[in-house]
Design an enzyme around this catalytic site. Structure first.
Site, PDB file in Angstrom:
ATOM      1  N   HIS A 263       1.534 -15.320  -6.814  1.00 16.63           N
ATOM      2  CA  HIS A 263       1.628 -14.038  -6.050  1.00 16.63           C
ATOM      3  C   HIS A 263       2.257 -13.076  -6.876  1.00 16.63           C
ATOM      4  O   HIS A 263       1.817 -11.959  -7.227  1.00 16.63           O
ATOM      5  CB  HIS A 263       2.265 -13.917  -4.650  1.00 16.63           C
ATOM      6  CG  HIS A 263       2.366 -12.729  -4.078  1.00 16.63           C
ATOM      7  ND1 HIS A 263       1.558 -12.218  -3.122  1.00 16.63           N
ATOM      8  CD2 HIS A 263       3.303 -11.562  -4.380  1.00 16.63           C
ATOM      9  CE1 HIS A 263       1.833 -11.193  -2.852  1.00 16.63           C
ATOM     10  NE2 HIS A 263       2.998 -10.617  -3.240  1.00 16.63           N
ATOM     11  N   GLU A 264       3.357 -13.166  -7.615  1.00 14.53           N
ATOM     12  CA  GLU A 264       3.924 -12.310  -8.342  1.00 14.53           C
ATOM     13  C   GLU A 264       3.379 -12.200  -9.482  1.00 14.53           C
ATOM     14  O   GLU A 264       3.346 -11.313 -10.284  1.00 14.53           O
ATOM     15  CB  GLU A 264       5.699 -12.742  -8.418  1.00 14.53           C
ATOM     16  CG  GLU A 264       6.549 -12.814  -7.359  1.00 14.53           C
ATOM     17  CD  GLU A 264       6.569 -11.558  -6.376  1.00 14.53           C
ATOM     18  OE1 GLU A 264       6.376 -10.302  -6.843  1.00 14.53           O
ATOM     19  OE2 GLU A 264       6.499 -11.784  -5.336  1.00 14.53           O
ATOM     20  N   HIS A 267       0.951  -9.518  -9.522  1.00 15.18           N
ATOM     21  CA  HIS A 267       1.540  -8.380  -9.786  1.00 15.18           C
ATOM     22  C   HIS A 267       1.729  -8.073 -11.233  1.00 15.18           C
ATOM     23  O   HIS A 267       1.701  -6.855 -11.801  1.00 15.18           O
ATOM     24  CB  HIS A 267       2.749  -8.275  -9.237  1.00 15.18           C
ATOM     25  CG  HIS A 267       2.971  -8.133  -7.587  1.00 15.18           C
ATOM     26  ND1 HIS A 267       2.257  -6.817  -7.140  1.00 15.18           N
ATOM     27  CD2 HIS A 267       3.200  -8.690  -6.423  1.00 15.18           C
ATOM     28  CE1 HIS A 267       2.442  -6.889  -5.584  1.00 15.18           C
ATOM     29  NE2 HIS A 267       2.967  -7.838  -5.402  1.00 15.18           N
ATOM     30  N   GLU A 293      -0.455  -4.638  -4.187  1.00 10.95           N
ATOM     31  CA  GLU A 293      -0.727  -5.934  -3.223  1.00 10.95           C
ATOM     32  C   GLU A 293      -1.962  -6.374  -3.306  1.00 10.95           C
ATOM     33  O   GLU A 293      -2.055  -7.647  -3.061  1.00 10.95           O
ATOM     34  CB  GLU A 293      -0.061  -5.334  -2.054  1.00 10.95           C
ATOM     35  CG  GLU A 293       0.470  -6.542  -1.114  1.00 10.95           C
ATOM     36  CD  GLU A 293       1.640  -7.352  -1.736  1.00 10.95           C
ATOM     37  OE1 GLU A 293       2.352  -6.524  -2.511  1.00 10.95           O
ATOM     38  OE2 GLU A 293       2.073  -8.389  -1.242  1.00 10.95           O
TER      39      GLU A 293
HETATM   40 ZN    ZN Z   1       3.838  -8.614  -3.320  1.00  8.22          ZN
END
Ligand code: ZN
Length: 499
Positions: A263-264, A267, A293
């Protein structure tokens, strides 16, 4: 003033603001990762001074005159310079529309309210937090009025986090989600999936190795992206060549660090992809919180939890690192386990299917709180009722109910919808990407380079050149449409659960 001098000043202003931001971020990151507790007060003091200096640098006559002059010279600016002026003017306006004394009072309230929330959560004592929430709401209503007295207050707040977003778009969006998700949740509720094998014991060193392997698959190299550990995972981009991500290793929960790193990492790829020419300017940022996001959730869920990626990449890596712990686990078992969907009480632990229902509940409640049609006295009851209606479960106490998130205590009202929008944007991007790339085949082989290159070309490199609605139109050739997301979730759950 001469145009060239003004442009030089504009560049210098943005470089200096970046420097202050980087210094503040470094102190924050240090405190969250390796900085000893004893240094917290000194770090806080230094951050306070830096924040004051950067405020003075930005909110002053010099900046006001510079931006006003450049606006007058609009015809002579190139599109990128024009956008820089536009974004900086927008920021300045946002700060300046609030009288200085109210600004300071609000900053104090945010701090007190967050502390009150921490304590209230710990003691399961909503009543002690309620007066702070009332004040936070009052400030936010007033600030919304300063922004645009002719618009509903909640729409003004939404616009702060997702430019152009309003209840006119979100009401039908959440209505569509509700229609698809609530029946799906009911269907999967009585079809348990065994995921207990992911919650035995997994030592941290090997979890860290797994995290490093996932970063490598994603093309995140230690030269430009470092991984640290913190209580809650986050991403911090200093510039495209220096991005930090963090995770948390839980010995008894393998999926947590695995999927938080992916997830990160999503980003981080966004930050890495922003064009060189935008670095150290107001354009070196995501188009919106929702867009940021969309990238993290794209990698975490759409790629990371796809059958192809789980069977082709996660399974071989995890079983090689933990042969005893995962003995007897098949690729199919792992795929179903990481996609298990069940109603739960805590938003941050929710699965891909139920996550947006948690967001929808917060959206409905904060909309009513801001409009004044729901009082904070009735909030816990309304919260519990919505959990019952949407997810079929009722929190046993406020700690696992209305007190679980810190957003409202810090004044972030209108922020929650960006999480749901991000998930939905990602599904729409997948639809377009799939007409050009065989996403599953690439994910199955762990060849994510073409996928990232596609996202970089269409989204990342533009930074904040466009606002979200315009960027989505450019990428997809049509406006935002939640149908792609509900179709995606229906397809996915049908497959996982054999519906
Ligand atoms: Zn996030």
């Amino acid at each position: 003033m001469e145009l060239q001098t003004a442009l030089n000043d504009l560049k210098k202003l943005q470089l200096e603001m970046h420097a202050y931001g980087a210094a503040q971020s470094s102190l924050y990151l240090d405190g969250a990762t390796v900085g000893p507790r004893g240094g917290a007060a000194a770090r806080g003091q230094a951050m306070g001074i830096l924040s004051e200096k950067s405020y003075q640098l930005f909110v002053c006559d010099k900046t006001r005159e510079l931006l006003a002059y450049l606006k007058e010279q609009d015809a002579q600016l190139d599109p990128v310079q024009r956008r820089q002026v536009e974004l900086l003017s927008r920021d300045l306006e946002q700060v300046e529309r609030i009288p200085v004394d109210e600004y300071a009072a609000y900053a104090q309230l945010q701090n007190d309210s967050e502390n009150a929330w921490h304590e209230a959560k710990e003691n399961n004592d909503y009543a002690s937090f309620r007066p702070y929430l009332d004040k936070v709401l009052e400030f936010n209503r007033r600030f919304a009025g300063y922004k645009d007295a002719g618009k509903p207050a909640y729409d003004c707040l939404l616009d702060d986090y997702e430019r152009g977003m309003s209840t006119a778009t979100l009401d039908p969006f959440f209505e569509t989600l509700k229609k698809t998700l609530v029946p799906l949740v009911k269907e999967v509720k009585d079809r348990p999936i065994d995921d207990s094998f992911l919650f035995s014991t997994f030592d941290e060193p090997r979890q860290a190795k797994l995290a490093a392997e996932m970063m490598q698959v994603m093309g995140l190299t230690p030269d430009f992206c470092a991984l640290g550990t913190t209580e809650h995972p986050f991403t911090l981009g200093f510039n495209r060549y220096d991005v930090r991500i963090t995770t948390h290793y839980y010995e008894h929960a393998l999926p947590f660090s695995l999927y938080s790193v992916i997830h990160e990492g999503g980003h981080a790829l966004y930050e890495h992809g922003i064009a060189d020419e935008y670095q150290y300017t107001s354009l070196a940022d995501a188009a919106s919180m929702g867009l940021h996001e969309s990238q993290s959730r794209f990698y975490e869920n759409i790629i990371g939890r796809s059958r192809a990626f789980v069977e082709g990449v996660v399974y071989p890596a995890a079983t090689r690192l933990y042969p005893d712990e995962l003995k007897g686990v098949t690729p199919e078992m792992l795929y179903r386990a990481v996609n298990k969907a069940q109603p739960s009480l805590i938003r941050t632990e929710a699965d891909e299917l139920t996550y947006c229902l948690h967001i929808m509940i917060r959206y409905e409640l904060e909309k009513q709180l801001v409009a004044g049609t729901l009082s904070t006295a009735d909030l816990p009851g309304a919260w519990n009722q919505m959990y019952k209606d949407m997810l079929g479960i009722v929190p046993p106490d406020d700690k696992q109910g209305v007190l679980q998130d810190m957003h409202w205590s810090g004044g972030m009202i209108g922020y929650f919808p960006t999480y749901a929008l991000g998930s939905a944007y990602g599904a729409q991007f997948l639809h377009v990407m799939s007409s050009e790339l065989d996403v599953d085949a690439l994910a199955g082989k762990g060849e994510l380079t073409p996928i990232t290159a596609w996202l970089r070309e269409h989204i990342h490199r533009h930074g904040h050149r466009y606002d979200p609605a315009e960027l989505i139109q450019r990428v997809c050739g049509e406006p935002f449409n939640p149908k792609y997301y509900t179709d995606y979730l229906t397809r996915k759950m049908t497959e996982v659960y054999g519906l």
